[in-house]
Design an enzyme around this catalytic site. Structure first.
Site, PDB file in Angstrom:
ATOM      1  N   HIS A  24      24.600   7.576  -2.933  1.00 33.20           N
ATOM      2  CA  HIS A  24      25.297   7.487  -4.218  1.00 33.20           C
ATOM      3  C   HIS A  24      26.549   6.639  -4.029  1.00 33.20           C
ATOM      4  CE1 HIS A  24      22.876  10.689  -6.104  1.00 33.20           C
ATOM      5  NE2 HIS A  24      22.835  11.186  -4.881  1.00 33.20           N
ATOM      6  N   ARG A  79      28.327   5.474  -6.974  1.00 36.93           N
ATOM      7  CA  ARG A  79      29.122   5.536  -8.204  1.00 36.93           C
ATOM      8  C   ARG A  79      29.311   4.133  -8.775  1.00 36.93           C
ATOM      9  NH1 ARG A  79      27.313  10.394  -7.855  1.00 36.93           N
ATOM     10  NH2 ARG A  79      28.554  11.912  -6.722  1.00 36.93           N
ATOM     11  N   ASN A 101      21.750   7.686 -10.784  1.00 34.12           N
ATOM     12  CA  ASN A 101      22.291   8.692 -11.719  1.00 34.12           C
ATOM     13  C   ASN A 101      23.746   8.410 -12.086  1.00 34.12           C
ATOM     14  OD1 ASN A 101      22.953   9.418  -9.043  1.00 34.12           O
ATOM     15  ND2 ASN A 101      23.294  11.555  -9.620  1.00 34.12           N
ATOM     16  N   HIS A 133      13.738  14.525  -6.389  1.00 29.69           N
ATOM     17  CA  HIS A 133      14.670  15.644  -6.203  1.00 29.69           C
ATOM     18  C   HIS A 133      13.847  16.897  -6.477  1.00 29.69           C
ATOM     19  CE1 HIS A 133      18.756  17.645  -6.491  1.00 29.69           C
ATOM     20  NE2 HIS A 133      17.914  18.597  -6.855  1.00 29.69           N
ATOM     21  N   HIS A 139      16.159  14.622   0.438  1.00 28.12           N
ATOM     22  CA  HIS A 139      17.110  15.626   0.953  1.00 28.12           C
ATOM     23  C   HIS A 139      16.490  17.019   1.091  1.00 28.12           C
ATOM     24  CE1 HIS A 139      17.448  16.288  -3.343  1.00 28.12           C
ATOM     25  NE2 HIS A 139      18.268  15.273  -3.534  1.00 28.12           N
ATOM     26  N   ASP A 153      22.457  11.153   1.294  1.00 23.12           N
ATOM     27  CA  ASP A 153      22.829  11.749   0.009  1.00 23.12           C
ATOM     28  C   ASP A 153      24.344  11.831  -0.101  1.00 23.12           C
ATOM     29  OD1 ASP A 153      22.485  12.801  -2.534  1.00 23.12           O
ATOM     30  OD2 ASP A 153      22.148  14.852  -1.844  1.00 23.12           O
ATOM     31  N   HIS A 173      32.861  12.730  -4.796  1.00 30.36           N
ATOM     32  CA  HIS A 173      33.549  13.293  -5.970  1.00 30.36           C
ATOM     33  C   HIS A 173      35.019  13.423  -5.586  1.00 30.36           C
ATOM     34  CE1 HIS A 173      30.015  14.484  -8.359  1.00 30.36           C
ATOM     35  NE2 HIS A 173      29.464  14.921  -7.246  1.00 30.36           N
TER      36      HIS A 173
END
Length: 344
Positions: free
Chosen positions: A15, A17, A41, A135, A173, A247, A251
């Site tokens: 990820h 972002r 995502n 997922h 994952h 993964d 954040h």
């Protein structure tokens, strides 16, 4: 001093972002990895070829000067997906579609509500040799969060593989002995990515002595027997079916340390070193290169990277936090020691 030189790894589940967050985190991956499979995502999600190509351009623009890092782009599977979209994606160099069951994880609201209605789309993926990344958790509120992966195997994964037997599937994952067993027993069209946290930590690391919000990820950490099963899988006889996928999911510290904290662990900063620790503890350092640098490339049908990286058996202290847009980001094992270091 002990050193270990391996083919440059790839991160098969990442990820990044967008915007300032992307600019903050992509350099960490780019200095360790040759390529990464980029998760779609975002808000809004990456659902069209145009979305993916625009996102790829933003990633390339955020890379450090001179970086040879290559993002491998994916599309977010929705209820509106069509076989035509699969053909269009393949023609544009998109490597995979990602299944998020609606509501399963961060930014999964647009996810699939009934996968069995998309069987023609999955059949086209098999035909086009485009990968299906899963997922693997059910979102039924009656199913305990620790059982959602095992329930997904029985309710969804096995029936889908029976209906589309030649579909190339990555069970992403994985966190349970049941998932490892499914991959081990399935054909060569089924493989799995495994994160550093699910190989190093169990649910005690999340809940004992206080809630550890920086150890909260989805799928959630499981009991120790499951962690041991994953280590056995990635170092065992059929280890070629498992590969590196961090993964890594950044954040902001403020989004993790609150009354309803976000799920995800940021491991990109020291990913290869963390995996080296796993394989060293298992007495299987000789298998790290295949897991990190060969198995994923083979499954995706892409050549291995042509350059190498060197790990040194030297302790490093992970920073307590690093800058992240207007805030800060807490990396995996923040403030702690790792016994390996990548030479830069």
């Amino acid at each position: 001093m002990q050193t270990l030189t391996i083919i440059r790894p790839d991160d098969m589940h990442l990820h990044l972002r967008d915007g300032d967050a992307l600019k903050a985190v992509v350099p960490y991956t780019a200095r360790q990895m040759g390529r990464a499979v980029i998760m779609p995502n975002l808000k809004p999600p990456v659902v069209s070829v145009a979305d993916a190509l625009a996102y790829k351009a933003r990633i390339m623009a955020a890379l450090p000067e001179g970086s040879a890092f290559e993002p491998l782009m994916t599309l977010y599977l929705t209820d509106q997906a069509t076989p035509e979209l699969v053909r269009e994606a393949k023609a544009a160099g998109i490597v995979a579609f990602k299944l998020y069951p609606a509501g399963a994880t961060t930014n999964s609201d647009s996810g699939v509500t009934d996968l069995f209605k998309l069987i023609p789309v999955l059949e086209e993926m098999a035909k086009q040799d485009i990968l299906f990344l899963v997922h693997g958790e059910v979102t039924d509120p009656e199913i305990d969060i620790f059982d959602r992966e095992a329930a997904f195997i029985e309710r969804v994964m096995k029936p889908v593989l029976a209906q589309v037997p030649n579909l190339k599937v990555v069970f992403e994952h994985i966190t349970t002995a049941e998932a490892a067993r499914l991959v081990l027993e399935a054909g060569d069209n089924v493989a799995a990515s495994v994160t550093p946290q699910h190989l190093l930590l169990n649910r005690n690391d999340l809940l004992v002595g206080g809630v550890r919000p920086h150890h909260f990820c989805l799928p959630v950490l499981k009991r120790e027997t499951h962690r041991q099963a994953l280590v056995a899988a990635v170092t065992g006889e059929k280890a070629h079916k498992f590969f590196l996928g961090t993964d890594s999911a950044p954040h902001a510290k403020s989004a993790k340390e609150n009354a309803c904290g976000c799920a995800g662990m940021f491991s990109a900063m020291t990913a290869v070193e963390l995996y080296a620790e796993v394989f060293e503890k298992a007495g299987a350092l000789d298998k790290l290169e295949a897991f990190a640098s060969k198995n994923g490339a083979r499954f995706y049908g892409i050549p291995e990277n042509t350059d190498t990286i060197t790990l040194v058996k030297q302790s490093q202290t992970v920073p307590a936090s690093v800058p992240y847009g207007d805030g800060e980001l807490v990396p995996m094992r923040a403030g702690g020691e790792i016994g390996w270091m990548v030479q830069y």
